[in-house]
Design a protein around this motif. Structure first.
Motif, PDB file in Angstrom:
ATOM      1  N   ALA A 126     -35.304 -25.069  -7.817  1.00 32.13           N
ATOM      2  CA  ALA A 126     -33.839 -25.258  -7.112  1.00 32.13           C
ATOM      3  C   ALA A 126     -32.944 -25.029  -8.141  1.00 32.13           C
ATOM      4  CB  ALA A 126     -33.853 -26.549  -6.668  1.00 32.13           C
ATOM      5  N   TYR A 127     -32.581 -23.537  -8.268  1.00 28.54           N
ATOM      6  CA  TYR A 127     -31.498 -22.963  -9.154  1.00 28.54           C
ATOM      7  C   TYR A 127     -30.112 -23.623  -8.710  1.00 28.54           C
ATOM      8  CZ  TYR A 127     -31.224 -19.525  -5.775  1.00 28.54           C
ATOM      9  OH  TYR A 127     -31.138 -18.637  -4.761  1.00 28.54           O
ATOM     10  N   GLU A 128     -29.197 -23.634  -9.614  1.00 30.70           N
ATOM     11  CA  GLU A 128     -27.889 -23.997  -9.306  1.00 30.70           C
ATOM     12  C   GLU A 128     -27.846 -25.490  -8.599  1.00 30.70           C
ATOM     13  OE1 GLU A 128     -26.612 -20.352  -7.399  1.00 30.70           O
ATOM     14  OE2 GLU A 128     -26.649 -19.185  -9.226  1.00 30.70           O
ATOM     15  N   HIS A 129     -27.071 -25.519  -7.458  1.00 35.07           N
ATOM     16  CA  HIS A 129     -27.134 -26.656  -6.782  1.00 35.07           C
ATOM     17  C   HIS A 129     -27.980 -26.704  -5.556  1.00 35.07           C
ATOM     18  CE1 HIS A 129     -24.093 -27.413  -9.887  1.00 35.07           C
ATOM     19  NE2 HIS A 129     -24.060 -28.749  -9.436  1.00 35.07           N
ATOM     20  N   ASN A 130     -28.981 -25.880  -5.396  1.00 32.21           N
ATOM     21  CA  ASN A 130     -29.921 -25.884  -4.405  1.00 32.21           C
ATOM     22  C   ASN A 130     -30.421 -27.336  -4.187  1.00 32.21           C
ATOM     23  OD1 ASN A 130     -29.715 -23.434  -2.968  1.00 32.21           O
ATOM     24  ND2 ASN A 130     -30.699 -22.403  -4.884  1.00 32.21           N
ATOM     25  N   TRP A 131     -30.598 -28.002  -5.425  1.00 30.16           N
ATOM     26  CA  TRP A 131     -31.215 -29.611  -5.122  1.00 30.16           C
ATOM     27  C   TRP A 131     -30.405 -30.316  -4.171  1.00 30.16           C
ATOM     28  CZ3 TRP A 131     -27.416 -33.050  -6.513  1.00 30.16           C
ATOM     29  CH2 TRP A 131     -26.603 -32.533  -7.484  1.00 30.16           C
ATOM     30  N   GLN A 132     -29.099 -30.001  -4.006  1.00 27.94           N
ATOM     31  CA  GLN A 132     -28.238 -30.627  -2.811  1.00 27.94           C
ATOM     32  C   GLN A 132     -28.866 -30.807  -1.481  1.00 27.94           C
ATOM     33  OE1 GLN A 132     -24.658 -28.753  -3.427  1.00 27.94           O
ATOM     34  NE2 GLN A 132     -23.845 -30.557  -4.621  1.00 27.94           N
ATOM     35  N   LYS A 133     -29.976 -29.736  -1.237  1.00 32.40           N
ATOM     36  CA  LYS A 133     -30.626 -29.639  -0.005  1.00 32.40           C
ATOM     37  C   LYS A 133     -32.032 -30.647  -0.021  1.00 32.40           C
ATOM     38  CE  LYS A 133     -28.761 -25.389   1.070  1.00 32.40           C
ATOM     39  NZ  LYS A 133     -28.715 -23.871   1.119  1.00 32.40           N
ATOM     40  N   HIS A 134     -32.232 -31.463  -0.984  1.00 29.60           N
ATOM     41  CA  HIS A 134     -33.182 -32.146  -1.099  1.00 29.60           C
ATOM     42  C   HIS A 134     -32.692 -33.846  -0.824  1.00 29.60           C
ATOM     43  CE1 HIS A 134     -36.454 -29.648  -2.558  1.00 29.60           C
ATOM     44  NE2 HIS A 134     -35.405 -28.854  -2.916  1.00 29.60           N
ATOM     45  N   LYS A 135     -33.415 -34.395   0.221  1.00 33.01           N
ATOM     46  CA  LYS A 135     -32.933 -35.620   0.476  1.00 33.01           C
ATOM     47  C   LYS A 135     -33.809 -36.701   0.310  1.00 33.01           C
ATOM     48  CE  LYS A 135     -28.837 -33.950   1.757  1.00 33.01           C
ATOM     49  NZ  LYS A 135     -27.735 -34.044   0.762  1.00 33.01           N
ATOM     50  N   PRO A 136     -33.669 -37.895  -0.033  1.00 31.77           N
ATOM     51  CA  PRO A 136     -34.906 -38.759   0.016  1.00 31.77           C
ATOM     52  C   PRO A 136     -35.487 -39.040   1.559  1.00 31.77           C
ATOM     53  CG  PRO A 136     -33.017 -39.948  -0.937  1.00 31.77           C
ATOM     54  CD  PRO A 136     -32.754 -38.689  -0.377  1.00 31.77           C
ATOM     55  N   ALA A 137     -36.616 -39.328   1.665  1.00 32.18           N
ATOM     56  CA  ALA A 137     -37.151 -39.596   3.110  1.00 32.18           C
ATOM     57  C   ALA A 137     -36.941 -40.992   3.314  1.00 32.18           C
ATOM     58  CB  ALA A 137     -38.660 -39.115   3.192  1.00 32.18           C
ATOM     59  N   ARG A 138     -37.117 -41.911   2.390  1.00 29.82           N
ATOM     60  CA  ARG A 138     -36.750 -43.434   2.815  1.00 29.82           C
ATOM     61  C   ARG A 138     -36.519 -44.008   1.350  1.00 29.82           C
ATOM     62  NH1 ARG A 138     -41.986 -46.080   2.117  1.00 29.82           N
ATOM     63  NH2 ARG A 138     -41.968 -46.825   4.370  1.00 29.82           N
ATOM     64  N   GLY A 139     -36.226 -45.200   1.528  1.00 26.85           N
ATOM     65  CA  GLY A 139     -36.064 -46.226   0.291  1.00 26.85           C
ATOM     66  C   GLY A 139     -35.002 -45.820  -0.714  1.00 26.85           C
ATOM     67  N   ASP A 140     -34.328 -45.005  -0.493  1.00 24.54           N
ATOM     68  CA  ASP A 140     -32.832 -44.499  -1.365  1.00 24.54           C
ATOM     69  C   ASP A 140     -32.051 -43.999  -0.687  1.00 24.54           C
ATOM     70  OD1 ASP A 140     -31.188 -43.073  -3.284  1.00 24.54           O
ATOM     71  OD2 ASP A 140     -32.987 -41.638  -3.896  1.00 24.54           O
ATOM     72  N   ASN A 141     -30.768 -44.406  -0.618  1.00 22.50           N
ATOM     73  CA  ASN A 141     -29.525 -43.932   0.349  1.00 22.50           C
ATOM     74  C   ASN A 141     -29.085 -42.567  -0.102  1.00 22.50           C
ATOM     75  OD1 ASN A 141     -28.244 -44.390  -1.989  1.00 22.50           O
ATOM     76  ND2 ASN A 141     -27.068 -46.189  -1.170  1.00 22.50           N
TER      77      ASN A 141
END
Ligand SMILES: *Cc1c(COP(=O)(O)O)cnc(C)c1O
Length: 407
Positions: A220-235
């Motif tokens: 997940a280079y650069e800011h591609n991590w922004q497309k990862h979201k928690p499924a539950r238990g973390d807002n």
């Protein structure tokens, strides 16, 4: 016993058909050419798979990758172990497990596995004393080792546990999903596993820093991590803060999953419960029949364990080496190939073939098990009649072997 000759010998290497629903999703991907997981602003098939899988298992976070081996490697890297850290693994597992340890610049330490295919806890406890930095519990062929005892020992020493649940999707321990007991759980989508994409893997964890590190290192280079979201238990806050901590600090290994794989896997998820139930019913039927025979023994599961098998393992009892080989040949001649882990050439599950390891240990208990443990695939789609054909082939083969010996 006569063989049910009117029924063809089932092909135990043929899997379940991929559900039709996959076609529309694949067609849409073919039309758009959108195969890379990070092109779409949101809801890429790989992202949807991660959310669905984490929810299925009851984990906060999931990361889909190219294989379970990749998931194991990234898990070890995410633990930030020093070079040459010692990682305790079972002596009965697939070669991918010690390989992932080597790949992560760590040193695998092998412990004994008993004749019920589960970790020998006495040997595990003893080896845990010897400067172990992390543990991989490989639930080989879906057999669950004593996770209560393992977690007590490892928690007491603060040693992280990675679960190799590649072949355990759907298995529970005290009702809890296997793969969610240790710090990280790794699963496989290779064709012989419960969900089949040909290749693929996924890891689950509740630890924001661990998942952030694996996400970045997976590519997940650069800011591609922004497309990862928690499924539950973390807002979302804990995960975002973790990503911010690790931005640009980690190397990229590019072990991502393609949208095509996710499109093949997602429609299989609703079928999982049925596959698990059918697989267990089939397994237990064959196990009961084999256990009626003096020369076969199918070890019982541990009490807290509810299994999700798509194969069966059993030990040959009171047969000498020549008889064991004759039995294997007799089954092959009848069209059901029985693999005896320790007796087939170059078997990747026999530890003495892991010659890429320095100082290969001798594990007499594990070796003795491997020399008489048989492995037969039982795809969950098999009918009762087909299971009967397999049982009859196994029984007739052992009886032919015994008759030869007596003659
Ligand atoms: C299949 C399997 C693996 C490897 O999975 P890949 O996705 O092929 O890398 C590792 N461990 C066990 C126990 C397996 O069954």
């Amino acid at each position: 016993m006569s063989e049910t000759s009117s029924v063809a010998v089932p092909n135990v290497h043929q899997g379940e058909p991929i559900p039709d629903a996959a076609r529309a999703a694949i067609d849409a991907l073919m039309q758009s050419g959108d195969l890379f997981r990070y092109t779409a602003p949101q809801d890429a098939p790989v992202s949807l798979l991660e959310t669905e899988f984490a929810e299925l298992l009851g984990a906060k976070y999931a990361l889909a990758v190219s294989s379970c081996s990749a998931a194991l490697f990234l898990s070890l890297k995410a633990l930030d172990l020093p070079r040459d850290a010692r990682v305790l693994i079972p002596g009965f597992t697939f070669a991918a497990v010690p390989s992932s340890v080597v790949h992560a610049d760590c040193v695998p330490v092998l412990c004994e596995v008993g004749e019920n295919y589960r970790i020998n806890m006495e040997d595990f406890a003893a080896k845990l004393e010897d400067d172990i930095a992390a543990v991989i519990i490989s639930h080989m062929r879906g057999h669950t080792s004593d996770m209560d005892a393992i977690m007590v020992l490892c928690d007491a020493k603060g040693i992280p546990v990675i679960e190799d649940a590649a072949h355990s999707l759907g298995t529970t321990w005290h009702g809890r999903n296997i793969g969610t007991i240790g710090k990280i759980g790794c699963f496989s989508f290779q064709s012989y596993k419960m969900l089949n994409a040909g290749e693929g893997g996924i890891l689950v964890t509740n630890d924001a820093d661990l998942v952030a590190r694996t996400v970045i290192m997976s590519g997940a280079y650069e800011h591609n991590w922004q497309k990862h979201k928690p499924a539950r238990g973390d807002n979302g806050t804990a995960l975002e803060e973790a990503f911010a901590r690790w931005q640009n600090l980690l190397p990229l290994y590019n072990l991502r999953m393609s949208n095509l794989s996710a499109a093949v896997i997602r429609p299989q998820i609703p079928e999982l419960a049925r596959r698990v139930a059918d697989g267990l019913k089939n397994h237990d039927y064959v196990a009961d029949r084999l256990n009626q025979h003096a020369h076969f023994h199918v070890p019982a599961p541990l009490a807290p364990e509810r299994r999700a098998p798509d194969s069966i393992q059993f030990n040959l009892v009171d047969l000498d080496d020549a008889q064991i080989d004759a039995f294997a040949a007799a089954t092959a001649a009848r069209g059901v190939k029985v693999q005896i882990f320790g007796r087939s050439t170059d078997n990747a599950r026999a530890f003495w073939n892991w010659r890429f390891l320095k100082d290969l240990p001798d594990l007499p208990e594990t070796r003795a098990m491997l020399m008489k443990a048989c492995d037969v695939r039982l795809p969950v789609r098999l009918t009762r009649t087909e299971l009967d054909v397999i049982v009859e082939i196994l029984v007739n083969s052992v009886e032919e072997t015994l008759a030869l010996a007596a003659a």
